[in-house]
Design an enzyme around this catalytic site. Sequence first.
Site, PDB file in Angstrom:
ATOM      1  N   TYR A  32      16.229 -11.980 -15.749  1.00 33.40           N
ATOM      2  CA  TYR A  32      16.084 -10.541 -15.514  1.00 33.40           C
ATOM      3  C   TYR A  32      14.825 -10.005 -16.191  1.00 33.40           C
ATOM      4  CZ  TYR A  32      17.431  -5.702 -14.719  1.00 33.40           C
ATOM      5  OH  TYR A  32      17.455  -4.408 -14.288  1.00 33.40           O
ATOM      6  N   ALA A  78      -4.673  -4.135   0.284  1.00 34.11           N
ATOM      7  CA  ALA A  78      -3.951  -5.110   1.124  1.00 34.11           C
ATOM      8  C   ALA A  78      -4.831  -6.258   1.623  1.00 34.11           C
ATOM      9  CB  ALA A  78      -3.297  -4.392   2.295  1.00 34.11           C
ATOM     10  N   HIS A  87       6.295   6.903  14.442  1.00 29.17           N
ATOM     11  CA  HIS A  87       5.998   5.800  15.359  1.00 29.17           C
ATOM     12  C   HIS A  87       6.982   4.641  15.261  1.00 29.17           C
ATOM     13  CE1 HIS A  87       4.021   5.063  11.544  1.00 29.17           C
ATOM     14  NE2 HIS A  87       3.977   3.776  11.825  1.00 29.17           N
ATOM     15  N   ASP A 119      -6.783   0.649  -2.305  1.00 30.21           N
ATOM     16  CA  ASP A 119      -5.635   0.208  -1.508  1.00 30.21           C
ATOM     17  C   ASP A 119      -6.034  -1.175  -0.992  1.00 30.21           C
ATOM     18  OD1 ASP A 119      -3.601  -0.241   0.265  1.00 30.21           O
ATOM     19  OD2 ASP A 119      -3.883   1.601   1.426  1.00 30.21           O
ATOM     20  N   PHE A 148      -4.164   4.722   5.066  1.00 32.48           N
ATOM     21  CA  PHE A 148      -3.135   3.993   5.803  1.00 32.48           C
ATOM     22  C   PHE A 148      -1.910   4.903   5.981  1.00 32.48           C
ATOM     23  CE2 PHE A 148       0.398   0.867   5.958  1.00 32.48           C
ATOM     24  CZ  PHE A 148       0.035   0.270   7.141  1.00 32.48           C
ATOM     25  N   ASP A 149      -1.097   4.624   7.026  1.00 35.57           N
ATOM     26  CA  ASP A 149      -0.003   5.560   7.336  1.00 35.57           C
ATOM     27  C   ASP A 149       0.992   5.759   6.190  1.00 35.57           C
ATOM     28  OD1 ASP A 149       0.894   2.986   7.829  1.00 35.57           O
ATOM     29  OD2 ASP A 149       1.951   3.451   9.665  1.00 35.57           O
ATOM     30  N   LYS A 208      -0.039  -9.110   3.085  1.00 32.92           N
ATOM     31  CA  LYS A 208      -1.299  -9.322   3.810  1.00 32.92           C
ATOM     32  C   LYS A 208      -2.057 -10.468   3.122  1.00 32.92           C
ATOM     33  CE  LYS A 208       0.136  -5.288   5.512  1.00 32.92           C
ATOM     34  NZ  LYS A 208      -0.232  -4.067   4.885  1.00 32.92           N
TER      35      LYS A 208
HETATM   36  C1  PLP Z   1       0.455  -2.685   4.821  1.00 29.48           C
HETATM   37  C2  PLP Z   1      -0.358  -1.710   4.107  1.00 29.48           C
HETATM   38  C3  PLP Z   1       0.216  -0.828   3.175  1.00 29.48           C
HETATM   39  C4  PLP Z   1       1.705  -0.743   2.924  1.00 29.48           C
HETATM   40  O1  PLP Z   1       2.252  -1.946   2.533  1.00 29.48           O
HETATM   41  P1  PLP Z   1       3.711  -2.431   2.923  1.00 29.48           P
HETATM   42  O2  PLP Z   1       3.816  -3.752   2.254  1.00 29.48           O
HETATM   43  O3  PLP Z   1       3.792  -2.507   4.409  1.00 29.48           O
HETATM   44  O4  PLP Z   1       4.678  -1.439   2.383  1.00 29.48           O
HETATM   45  C5  PLP Z   1      -0.626   0.034   2.512  1.00 29.48           C
HETATM   46  N1  PLP Z   1      -1.942   0.066   2.761  1.00 29.48           N
HETATM   47  C6  PLP Z   1      -2.524  -0.762   3.641  1.00 29.48           C
HETATM   48  C7  PLP Z   1      -3.991  -0.706   3.880  1.00 29.48           C
HETATM   49  C8  PLP Z   1      -1.755  -1.661   4.367  1.00 29.48           C
HETATM   50  O5  PLP Z   1      -2.329  -2.448   5.271  1.00 29.48           O
END
Ligand code: PLP
Length: 446
Positions: free
Chosen positions: A60, A205, A438, A203, A112-113, A246
């Site tokens: 844990y 990813a 979406h 951000d 990003f969304d 990613k």
């Molecule tokens: C996928 C993504 C996110 C969110 O990540 P999740 O693992 O899907 O929650 C944030 N920013 C970017 C640029 C992404 O491609």
Amino acid sequence: MVEPIRRSTRADREKWINEASFNLFKLRSEYVFIDLLTDSGTGAMSDRQWSEMMLGDESYAGASSYFKMKDTIKEILGFEYFLPTHQGRAAENVLFSALVKAGDIVPGNSHFDTTKGHIEFRKARAVDCTIAEAFDTTVYHPFKGNVDLEKLEDVLRSNPKEKIPFIVVTVTCNSSGGQPVSMANLKGIRNLANKYGVKVLIDAARFAENAYFIKTREDGFKDRTIREIVLEMFGTADFMTMSSKKDAIVNMGGFIGMREKEIFDKASVFNIMFEGYITYGGMSGRDMNALSQGLREGTEFDYLETRIKQVAYLGSRLVEFGVPVQQPFGGHAIFVDAKRFLPQLPKEQFHAQTLAVELYLESGVRGVEIGALLADRDPETRENRFPALELLRLTIPRRVYTNNHMDYVATALANVYDRSNSITRGLKIVREAPIMRHFTVDLERV
Ligand SMILES: *Cc1c(COP(=O)(O)O)cnc(C)c1O
């Protein structure tokens, strides 16, 4: 890992897409032949990653898997402090809970969304400062993910710094077509941030794909390693959020990297509340191990070149067929310009979603809409937002498909292109959620 894929008939697909209310997220995966919905969590793990899973420490608190991840993040990304989370949006939720408040302004490059969702959910506002070239699929620019520094400076100058918790830089920029941000631009953003006393969030990813583009496109980086470039990129940021699904090539996972203990302490409170104790944050020990190994493999030049060239292979096949696509090609996906593909449709009938449905009916290939459905309604006026680009994204999972599959996808889309004049009806919304519609929207044919 090898998995079967299944063929179907056009009649099957007509039935299934109707039952899914013309929303490709609502299809069962077995109704899809080649799945290009997303590259998120859909990669194939390596032999070494699977071996690492056997070594997972599920304690844990204080698990060795946590310390392996901490050391890897320090070594490859350069952040002293980190918190594991179950995925990228969870990292956003935790960090933004600590930093973003109602009335704030968060400038960035085509957020990003989920990032935008977490900003707007807190009654703050995301301001898009992406360069104008990003919104014209016909012009070439090596770094279409770049922030327009003048636009950014306008925002910084005209708002008190207390209202700007950070600038967010998405690398590569998903929403504008998987387009990279140059090192020069990252440094320009850092300089402005210093001048106005605000922080910078990366951000992250697809940070490794971004580093590949810096190495291959930006002057002065040809002889630098991916790892050196990665460290230099993150050197411009105060903190980062990561969707490990990613470029860390795992099926689930995320984290926050931070430089300052003060921010780590603040965010830890929310991590414990929303994710789990700070040494696992919603992840299993075995998954943290696979993630650490994935960060190493994901930052190898040979892997990145194979991947990005496969994406470009699909892009060039489509160009040969005359299909209008965003150029230069992105790192993780090819973006088809749906407005140029179906110019006869009015924007209210959702070009990109209509095209995604047509491609599915043609071939069983599932892509995803990056257009007005995704852009959602304005949180204040509740009017539909119609973005400059209506894109169908064909997203390539990592280490899964062969170029043979890419040929099938290109041919299928070329067939739709050949009969595109006959597509005269788009889609309309029957039911939608109040935010991030979406994923669950129900549609019908106009
Ligand atoms: C996928 C993504 C996110 C969110 O990540 P999740 O693992 O899907 O929650 C944030 N920013 C970017 C640029 C992404 O491609």
